[in-house]
Design an enzyme around this catalytic site. Structure first.
Site, PDB file in Angstrom:
ATOM      1  N   HIS A  79      57.482  14.358  41.748  1.00 33.97           N
ATOM      2  CA  HIS A  79      56.150  14.718  41.800  1.00 33.97           C
ATOM      3  C   HIS A  79      56.004  16.334  42.033  1.00 33.97           C
ATOM      4  O   HIS A  79      56.113  16.646  43.229  1.00 33.97           O
ATOM      5  CB  HIS A  79      55.467  13.870  43.070  1.00 33.97           C
ATOM      6  CG  HIS A  79      55.373  12.477  42.881  1.00 33.97           C
ATOM      7  ND1 HIS A  79      54.348  11.956  42.550  1.00 33.97           N
ATOM      8  CD2 HIS A  79      56.138  11.473  43.017  1.00 33.97           C
ATOM      9  CE1 HIS A  79      54.128  10.819  42.223  1.00 33.97           C
ATOM     10  NE2 HIS A  79      55.611  10.345  42.494  1.00 33.97           N
ATOM     11  N   CYS A 134      56.580  10.082  36.866  1.00 35.97           N
ATOM     12  CA  CYS A 134      57.275   9.005  37.448  1.00 35.97           C
ATOM     13  C   CYS A 134      57.178   7.787  36.700  1.00 35.97           C
ATOM     14  O   CYS A 134      57.863   7.765  35.529  1.00 35.97           O
ATOM     15  CB  CYS A 134      56.761   8.712  38.933  1.00 35.97           C
ATOM     16  SG  CYS A 134      57.496   9.864  40.066  1.00 35.97           S
ATOM     17  N   GLU A 168      53.321  17.682  42.015  1.00 33.12           N
ATOM     18  CA  GLU A 168      51.811  17.916  42.615  1.00 33.12           C
ATOM     19  C   GLU A 168      52.223  17.539  44.172  1.00 33.12           C
ATOM     20  O   GLU A 168      51.042  17.503  45.194  1.00 33.12           O
ATOM     21  CB  GLU A 168      50.894  16.801  42.234  1.00 33.12           C
ATOM     22  CG  GLU A 168      50.899  15.331  42.549  1.00 33.12           C
ATOM     23  CD  GLU A 168      52.048  14.646  42.364  1.00 33.12           C
ATOM     24  OE1 GLU A 168      52.240  13.588  43.145  1.00 33.12           O
ATOM     25  OE2 GLU A 168      52.871  14.991  41.246  1.00 33.12           O
TER      26      GLU A 168
END
Length: 375
Positions: A344, A258, A346
């Protein structure tokens, strides 16, 4: 105690548009920030604690917020990071067995002002049509002119450096000191679940403040580097961009997520721009151009990198595209172990389609280490 939202409240947008609602917990309050929306059906606690949302008023498109309470382990940072919450129905009671408290109690701990009973469908439609902008939420419904004057003084997100507001003040360690790999992570708003994903793959991590010099990161002798997500405009992050340039020149593996992705692009001379209303949700479609496969991803960003400049760059390759608007969602450097994504991998609570990117990072580290051994 069972709360009922009673006090009248409003949302005043920078262009003068007003939406009405009621305060959560019968509280008085006022909060300023850039208004944005997230389309996730779950994961509100992770959203509220994500440092990337620092300085933003969060509109949740899911109709019910708070119905499964809060669990103190399900946070992405220490405390709530959003500037304020706007929702349709706020649940004061919850039914989840492993919740530690109600969402109201959780928000009260951070003294976060929230409003409910808002026509969020209309508000989100308005943002989609007119773009993200500064706004104020307040119970001072009779003081519109005063609120307009105060709102006019709030700086625009464009050009705003916020990483320093959420980054760690001192370096700290995460993981097992005897782990196979050492990772130096530059914290410009890092999420805890990123660290968890690195640790479970065999990393011992030292997390460094946002303005740490490259020499300090290098002195720890890491096997690879990571540049985190975070809030605000990437353009003012001159120190982080310079660190990325020096990491690239050193030649060791580098991974960015990001804001980290934008910093790596800037380090390569690719510009960034503020998006109309950004990407925020857990259902964003991305195409991996290297494999041809589609991924459902979690995203949270209001800035993006210039696609034309990236595609014409002799040392960069676009690896992922966002299928809704064809913006760049991932890049890698040609001939160097450097890559980044604008989403993302994760994601918590999900989706998990992109977790393989952490494996790719560690594959780069192993390959780089084996080359050093041969030399």
């Amino acid at each position: 105690m069972k709360y009922q939202a009673k006090r009248k409240a409003l949302i005043l947008l920078a262009d003068g548009t007003i939406f009405y609602g009621k305060s959560v917990g019968d509280r008085e309050g006022t909060a300023f920030g850039e208004v944005c929306f997230n389309t996730g059906m779950t994961g509100y606690q992770e959203i509220f604690t994500d440092p990337s949302y620092f300085g933003q008023l969060m509109v949740t498109t899911n109709a019910h917020i708070g119905n499964y309470g809060a669990n103190t382990d399900e946070v992405e940072s220490e405390g709530v990071k959003i500037a304020g919450l706007i929702c349709k129905n706020f649940s004061y009671e919850y039914s989840r067995p492993d919740a530690d408290m109600s969402l109201l109690e959780f928000l009260d701990q951070s003294e976060l002002f929230a409003i409910s009973d808002v026509d969020t469908r209309a508000l989100v439609s308005y943002i989609r049509d007119n773009g993200a902008m500064n706004a104020v939420i307040s119970t001072r419904v009779e003081e519109v002119d005063a609120l307009k004057a105060e709102l006019a003084k709030v700086p625009s997100m464009e050009g705003l450096e916020l990483a320093s507001s959420v980054s760690t003040r001192e370096p700290y360690f995460v993981g097992d000191p005897e782990a196979e790999f050492r990772i130096a992570a530059l914290d410009i708003g890092i999420k805890k679940n990123i660290l968890r994903n690195l640790v479970k793959r065999g990393a011992y991590i030292q997390v460094f403040p946002h303005d740490t010099a490259f020499e300090t990161l290098k002195a720890w002798n890491p096997d690879g580097y990571f540049i985190s997500n975070g809030p605000g405009d990437p353009e003012p992050l001159k120190s982080a961009v310079e660190v990325a340039r020096q990491i690239i020149a050193e030649g060791k593996p580098l991974f960015g997520i990001c804001l980290g992705h934008q910093v790596i692009a800037l380090a390569n001379g690719v510009s960034t721009y503020k998006m109309h209303h950004g990407h925020r949700g857990i259902n964003h479609p991305v195409k991996n151009l290297l494999t041809g496969k589609g991924e459902i991803t979690s995203q949270n960003h209001g800035f993006a990198i210039n696609r034309e400049e990236t595609e014409s760059h002799p040392e960069l390759e676009v690896t992922h595209l966002h299928l809704n608007d064809q913006t760049v969602a991932g890049i890698r450097m040609k001939g160097k172990p450097v890559f980044s994504v604008q989403y993302h991998p994760e994601a918590s609570p999900g989706p998990h389609d992109a977790e393989y990117l952490f494996d790719d990072f560690f594959r780069n580290i192993r390959e780089h280490a084996s080359k050093d051994t041969v030399v």
